[in-house]
Design an enzyme around this catalytic site. Structure first.
Site, PDB file in Angstrom:
ATOM      1  CE  LYS A 198       1.631   4.626   8.242  1.00 41.05           C
ATOM      2  NZ  LYS A 198       0.258   4.446   8.661  1.00 41.05           N
ATOM      3  CG  ASP A 210       5.775   3.652   0.947  1.00 39.20           C
ATOM      4  OD1 ASP A 210       6.051   4.273   1.989  1.00 39.20           O
ATOM      5  OD2 ASP A 210       4.611   3.431   0.572  1.00 39.20           O
ATOM      6  CE1 TYR A 224      -3.690   2.476   0.474  1.00 35.93           C
ATOM      7  CE2 TYR A 224      -2.555   3.227   2.454  1.00 35.93           C
ATOM      8  CZ  TYR A 224      -3.556   3.392   1.512  1.00 35.93           C
ATOM      9  OH  TYR A 224      -4.415   4.477   1.592  1.00 35.93           O
TER      10      TYR A 224
END
Ligand SMILES: Cc1ncc(COP(=O)(O)O)c(C=O)c1O
Length: 432
Positions: free
Chosen positions: A267, A237, A142
């Site tokens: 995050k 990523d 994702y």
């Protein structure tokens, strides 16, 4: 009706599904999500003022535990000086330097507000840099919800049982090739067929959005080799793994063996505030506006409150923090596995640094999305609700990693461990 049920009913009348992000709705596990009023250290509290040991950690950012006083104070001080300027700040420079200190390949850093934006921008930059259009991603990884990257994505989409999303133009999806994770043959094949059209391969260097699926030895190196040979860029990523699995993320755990062209972070780098980043080789990053022709912008990019939270978090995230988080993940995983084994629940626990997840009703290795989907999520549903009833909040989907923080000490973990036998028995009953 509990306070949470009341809140959920009220929320659904005004917010689609009652949530601002789909997986929060408990769609995969059923029931009313807990509406959180506050969080502190390893705990979250709901509208009924019930305390839970939190193993979601805001889906990654809460490395230090919730509301760490120094981080809250940094944000408070920043807030007294103004909430947003729309002008550069020295604090942004400092945060970029902190990122570069930890990941020196991030020679230049551009701040955005979400991981989605960071990955979307990385893709645009790769296309701008190479003059090519095709992107390769892996099934079950994702990278946020931009059109190009929402093909066969993991977590939320997998949980909803959708192959992609309505509203993504066929033409946009057609430029994205989706390859199975950890499959060197499939990768070589796609490079042989389309390598000269490829702008980039984007990967989670340790996948954690289809459950935790670490890369098999040599897989990321092969990615580097094939991208280099074909003139495509390699994008790591690290929105989820960055500054969480080690001070330098997964790239650090690999000891820098693989040199991606671009990284995305999110995050932890924002310490719980809306901040994410794109980093990489200076010659590539300088193709971004205003230096170069690849446009990217954001009113709230590098927001001073988010920047303050990021700086405070990275400054506090020292070796001791990573050691505590690693130890907590190790202890918890071991106890979970033992409780499931004792209850006769076939399962597979997989780790990537301090990230781990459990695959249910299957005990063979999970190496890609297809094997991840062989699990029996109904066992997790039973386990999840038993844990929640006992005051432990797990991610509301079997396809998510479990997150611990530096505040998950022995006493906190004991509370989780005490709840395990009954929850494991509930899972066993479902599988019987
Ligand atoms: C690896 C990865 N990339 C990108 C994203 C998207 O980040 P955001 O939710 O901040 O848009 C996520 C979010 O979970 C992620 O795990």
């Amino acid at each position: 009706m509990s306070g949470n049920e009341e809140a959920f009913a009220r929320a659904r009348a005004v917010i689609p599904g009652g949530v601002s992000s789909p997986v929060r709705a408990f769609g995969a596990v059923g029931g009313a999500p807990r509406f959180v009023t506050r969080a502190e250290g390893p705990y979250v509290y709901d509208v009924d003022d019930r305390q839970y040991v939190d193993l979601v950690g805001s889906w990654g950012p809460a490395l230090l535990g919730h509301a760490r006083p120094e981080v809250v104070e940094a944000v408070r001080v920043a807030a007294t000086k103004g909430l947003s300027f729309g002008a550069p700040t020295v604090a942004e420079v400092e945060l970029a330097e902190l990122v570069r200190d930890r990941v020196p390949l991030a020679e230049r850093v551009r701040f955005v507000s979400t991981g989605t934006e960071a990955c979307m921008t990385a893709v645009r930059l790769a296309r701008g840099a190479t003059g090519r259009d095709v992107i390769v991603k892996f099934a079950g990884c994702y990278h946020g919800h931009s059109d190009a990257l929402l093909a066969a994505a993991g977590s939320g989409v997998a949980t909803a049982g959708l192959p992609g999303s309505a509203g993504v133009p066929a033409a946009a999806a057609a430029q994205t090739l989706v390859v199975p994770y950890n499959d060197p043959d499939a990768l070589r094949e796609v490079f042989a067929a389309r390598g000269d059209e490829m702008a980039a391969v984007i990967t989670e260097p340790a996948a954690a959005n289809m459950g935790v699926v670490p890369p098999e030895p040599g897989f990321n190196l092969l990615l580097r080799e094939l991208t280099r040979d074909s003139g495509a860029l390699l994008i790591y990523d690290e929105v989820l793994t960055g500054f969480r699995v080690s001070r330098s993320g997964w790239w650090g755990l690999e000891q820098g063996q693989v040199a991606p062209d671009l990284f995305t972070f999110g995050k932890v780098v924002g310490g719980g505030m809306p901040l994410a980043a794109l980093g990489g080789r200076a010659d590539l990053m300088d193709l971004l506006a205003p230096v170069g022709p690849v446009y990217q912008a954001g009113t709230l990019s590098g927001n001073p409150l988010a920047t303050a939270a990021g700086i405070a978090t990275l400054r506090l995230a020292d070796q001791g923090v990573y050691e505590r988080v690693d130890a907590a993940a190790q202890t918890l995983g071991t106890h979970v596995s033992a409780a499931l084994a004792a209850a006769g629940v076939p399962h597979r626990l997989q780790r990537a640094g301090s990230l781990f997840s459990v695959f249910w009703g299957t005990d063979g290795p999970v190496r890609d999305y297809a094997t991840a989907q062989r699990q029996r999520t109904e066992a997790y549903t039973a386990f999840f609700h038993a844990m929640l009833d006992a005051g432990v909040a797990l991610p509301p989907s079997a396809y998510e990693a479990w997150f611990v923080s530096a505040t998950h000490d022995a006493d906190v973990l004991d509370r989780v461990v005490e709840a395990l036998p009954a929850a494991a028995a509930a899972a066993a009953r479902v599988l019987a």
